[in-house]
Design an enzyme around this catalytic site. Structure first.
Site, PDB file in Angstrom:
ATOM      1  N   GLY A  57      -8.490  -1.203 -15.238  1.00  0.00           N
ATOM      2  CA  GLY A  57      -9.456  -0.158 -14.936  1.00  0.00           C
ATOM      3  C   GLY A  57     -10.870  -0.683 -15.030  1.00  0.00           C
ATOM      4  N   CYS A  84      -4.984  -6.138 -18.385  1.00  0.00           N
ATOM      5  CA  CYS A  84      -6.438  -6.200 -18.278  1.00  0.00           C
ATOM      6  C   CYS A  84      -7.079  -5.157 -19.202  1.00  0.00           C
ATOM      7  CB  CYS A  84      -6.861  -6.048 -16.820  1.00  0.00           C
ATOM      8  SG  CYS A  84      -8.570  -6.558 -16.496  1.00  0.00           S
ATOM      9  N   TYR A  85      -7.671  -4.101 -18.645  1.00  0.00           N
ATOM     10  CA  TYR A  85      -8.214  -3.039 -19.498  1.00  0.00           C
ATOM     11  C   TYR A  85      -7.125  -2.476 -20.406  1.00  0.00           C
ATOM     12  CZ  TYR A  85     -10.340   1.383 -20.935  1.00  0.00           C
ATOM     13  OH  TYR A  85     -10.818   2.435 -21.675  1.00  0.00           O
ATOM     14  N   HIS A 175      -4.072  -9.824 -13.888  1.00  0.00           N
ATOM     15  CA  HIS A 175      -3.344  -8.832 -13.090  1.00  0.00           C
ATOM     16  C   HIS A 175      -2.095  -9.482 -12.480  1.00  0.00           C
ATOM     17  CE1 HIS A 175      -6.183  -5.422 -13.040  1.00  0.00           C
ATOM     18  NE2 HIS A 175      -7.100  -6.359 -13.225  1.00  0.00           N
ATOM     19  N   GLU A 177       0.235  -7.989 -10.926  1.00  0.00           N
ATOM     20  CA  GLU A 177       0.712  -7.231  -9.772  1.00  0.00           C
ATOM     21  C   GLU A 177       0.182  -7.743  -8.438  1.00  0.00           C
ATOM     22  OE1 GLU A 177      -2.706  -4.840 -11.623  1.00  0.00           O
ATOM     23  OE2 GLU A 177      -1.056  -6.142 -12.249  1.00  0.00           O
ATOM     24  N   SER A 228       1.333  11.887  14.989  1.00  0.00           N
ATOM     25  CA  SER A 228       0.426  11.015  15.741  1.00  0.00           C
ATOM     26  C   SER A 228       1.185  10.070  16.650  1.00  0.00           C
ATOM     27  CB  SER A 228      -0.437  10.198  14.780  1.00  0.00           C
ATOM     28  OG  SER A 228       0.347   9.223  14.111  1.00  0.00           O
ATOM     29  N   VAL A 231       4.070   5.093  12.924  1.00  0.00           N
ATOM     30  CA  VAL A 231       5.245   4.969  12.073  1.00  0.00           C
ATOM     31  C   VAL A 231       5.221   6.001  10.946  1.00  0.00           C
ATOM     32  CG1 VAL A 231       6.498   3.428  10.506  1.00  0.00           C
ATOM     33  CG2 VAL A 231       5.497   2.523  12.607  1.00  0.00           C
ATOM     34  N   ASP A 232       4.061   6.202  10.338  1.00  0.00           N
ATOM     35  CA  ASP A 232       3.986   7.058   9.148  1.00  0.00           C
ATOM     36  C   ASP A 232       4.355   8.501   9.461  1.00  0.00           C
ATOM     37  OD1 ASP A 232       2.966   4.712   8.110  1.00  0.00           O
ATOM     38  OD2 ASP A 232       0.883   5.366   8.309  1.00  0.00           O
ATOM     39  N   SER A 233       3.659   9.105  10.420  1.00  0.00           N
ATOM     40  CA  SER A 233       3.926  10.507  10.727  1.00  0.00           C
ATOM     41  C   SER A 233       5.318  10.673  11.328  1.00  0.00           C
ATOM     42  CB  SER A 233       2.859  11.071  11.662  1.00  0.00           C
ATOM     43  OG  SER A 233       2.868  10.420  12.906  1.00  0.00           O
ATOM     44  N   SER A 234       5.788   9.664  12.038  1.00  0.00           N
ATOM     45  CA  SER A 234       7.118   9.761  12.655  1.00  0.00           C
ATOM     46  C   SER A 234       8.223   9.727  11.606  1.00  0.00           C
ATOM     47  CB  SER A 234       7.311   8.630  13.664  1.00  0.00           C
ATOM     48  OG  SER A 234       6.355   8.716  14.701  1.00  0.00           O
ATOM     49  N   LYS A 374       3.133   0.845   3.415  1.00  0.00           N
ATOM     50  CA  LYS A 374       3.615   0.756   4.790  1.00  0.00           C
ATOM     51  C   LYS A 374       4.985   0.085   4.869  1.00  0.00           C
ATOM     52  CE  LYS A 374       1.593   1.549   8.141  1.00  0.00           C
ATOM     53  NZ  LYS A 374       1.551   2.717   9.064  1.00  0.00           N
TER      54      LYS A 374
END
Length: 518
Positions: A57, A84-85, A175, A177, A228, A231-234, A374
């Site tokens: 953070g 980290c934080y 980090h 990640e 739209s 890929v996302d909305s579909s 994604k």
């Protein structure tokens, strides 16, 4: 919902907190991110985590009102990993000492070397004597809390890796990640193994849970989905349709900012192939009229967001009073607009389907992909049986070509941009590079340049090609096209697209840039 083994991530505001969840999902571990100010002892008792991770953070433990976890987290008897934080918070609360920078700040690549006997958290580390990590800290730990030992050091972090093995408390200053810590995934793998996770969460399980949540949220109400064609909305539409069937009506808003031939492709796919109720709302005049003379990118995004909601509300009444609006919002949209789950991270830019929403829109949101990246959406799409050719499409932003047209938007510029973009994508496909690239597009620049064509003077637009590689959309690097490819593409665009006489290639990474131009 299935009761998976649970890991709790307490968010202290890091921009990369969700990458922790990504690492854990890759290990089939179910986890949830919750901001520190929403986690108290009652929450801990109800959530019953098998392990806890403290995120990084931007704050300092010395700041007034600094983010802190509830004291009860340390008496749960479960493993804790501070990052980290998160490490500094652990030391601060458990009896260690944290000091301000004073020459010990580290930002970027660093190397950690072992400083003690073997540690289960570090199994597979230090095979070559040291490990590359990614640091981003100003303050530093200067004295360990009782019970902790040091297991790794870096030049500016003498307590880069620490642990209290008896209590299974672990803390690192870097980090793990991010991809700049190459062995970070191994560290998370070791942590969940030490915590006793068996890896019982899969995309199939996510699909089942998401469907159950959608049904519980929606009940017997009608839903409209903002489709739209990306890929996302579909994927969101197919998932929601699986959950509630004909209660869903898709609304495809053609805002006049789509790519060449895109509207026809979307309508054919969903109306003909998936047999879903679909409203094709041609609102080109509405959107382009509202954007006339607008050049500020934030105003563009918020104007488009506002108009999207206006159109959805209109069609909600047309389908018999829908009460819910479904969107394909992903986590990168959320983290760049507002912090995940209301936590304290910093706003980067507004997204049309997050920051542009009015406070009282009259419809409740259904966002089943809100916690996914994604690549995870694509995995869910495969789980749902969507065609591979469709799942592999490059991302396309909700505001469409508006944010690839810096400065004022005109119909002339949009027409030029569509043709140039089609040539660029065709070139990428012809060279077999499409699947190697995360996202590729053309931006038309708000300048005209002098050129010579056919012994005559031209004064036309310049454009920029943009192609990036990425894993999750949070960071990206430009694709290293050959000069032959770039030269051939520039020649094709200039020859085939009237209105462009100069082509450039954008080699900016993210950060410091963003993938899109606006």
């Amino acid at each position: 919902m299935t009761q998976h083994q649970r890991l709790l991530i307490i968010d202290f505001g890091s921009q990369v907190t969700q990458l922790i969840a990504r690492r854990l999902r890759e290990l089939n571990v179910y986890c949830e991110i919750h901001p520190f100010n929403k986690v108290d002892d009652a929450f801990l008792a109800a959530f019953a985590p098998r392990a806890v991770i403290f995120s990084g953070g931007p704050a300092s433990v010395f700041a007034e009102g600094a983010p802190m976890p509830p004291a009860g987290v340390f008496t749960l008897g479960v493993p804790i990993l501070g990052i980290c934080y998160g490490q500094q918070v652990m030391m601060h609360l458990l009896g260690g000492k944290v000091e301000r920078g004073h020459g010990t700040a580290e930002f970027g690549r660093a190397f950690v070397t072992p400083a003690n006997r073997a540690l289960g958290l570090l199994e597979g580390w230090f095979s070559e004597g040291r490990e590359q990590v990614w640091m981003s800290h100003g303050d530093h730990v200067s004295r360990l809390a009782p019970g902790f030992e040091v297991f790794g050091t870096s030049p500016n972090a003498p307590f880069a890796i620490t642990a209290d093995e008896a209590r299974r408390f672990y803390a690192v200053q870097f980090h793990p990640e991010v991809h700049h810590t190459p062995q970070g995934a191994k560290l998370y793998e070791n942590f969940v193994r030490l915590a006793g996770f068996t890896g019982d969460w899969t995309m199939g399980a996510y699909r089942a849970d998401a469907i159950a949540k959608i049904r519980a949220q929606v009940g017997d109400a009608k839903v409209i989905c903002g489709l739209s064609g990306g890929v996302d909305s579909s994927v969101a539409a197919v998932l929601i349709h699986e959950a509630i069937g004909d209660q869903l009506t898709c609304v495809f808003v053609d805002h006049g900012l789509l790519r060449q031939g895109e509207a026809e492709q979307v309508v054919a796919m969903f109306r003909d192939h998936y047999n879903m109720p679909l409203i094709h709302a041609d609102e080109t005049e509405l959107f382009l009229g509202a954007l006339d003379g607008v050049s500020d990118p934030e105003v563009k995004r918020k104007t488009i967001g506002r108009l999207f909601i206006d159109v959805f509300q209109k069609h909600a009444h047309a389908v018999g009073g829908a009460r819910f609006l479904a969107q394909g919002t992903l986590y990168p949209d959320v983290i760049e607009s507002v912090s995940f789950s209301g936590g304290p991270s910093v706003t980067i830019k507004s997204h049309h389907n997050v920051g542009g929403l009015p406070e009282k829109m009259g419809l409740k949101l259904v966002e089943p992909l809100r916690e996914l990246f994604k690549d995870e959406v694509r995995a869910l799409g495969r789980e749902l049986g969507l065609p591979a050719s469709f799942i592999g499409r490059h991302p396309f932003p909700g505001p469409g070509l508006a944010i690839r047209c810096p400065g004022e938007i005109t119909r002339e510029k949009l027409a030029i941009l569509r043709r140039a973009d089609a040539v660029f994508i065709d070139q990428i496909r012809r060279h077999g590079l499409y699947d190697e690239i995360w996202q590729a597009f053309v931006a038309i620049l708000p300048v005209r340049t002098v050129g010579v064509m056919g012994d005559g003077r031209t004064y036309d637009f310049a454009c920029a090609l943009r192609a990036v590689t990425s894993v999750d959309g949070m960071t990206a690097d430009y694709y290293p096209f050959s000069h032959e490819f770039l030269g051939g593409t520039a020649t094709r665009i200039i020859n085939e697209v009237p209105g462009i006489n100069r082509v450039t290639y954008d080699i900016t990474s993210k950060p410091p840039g963003t993938i899109e131009w606006e």
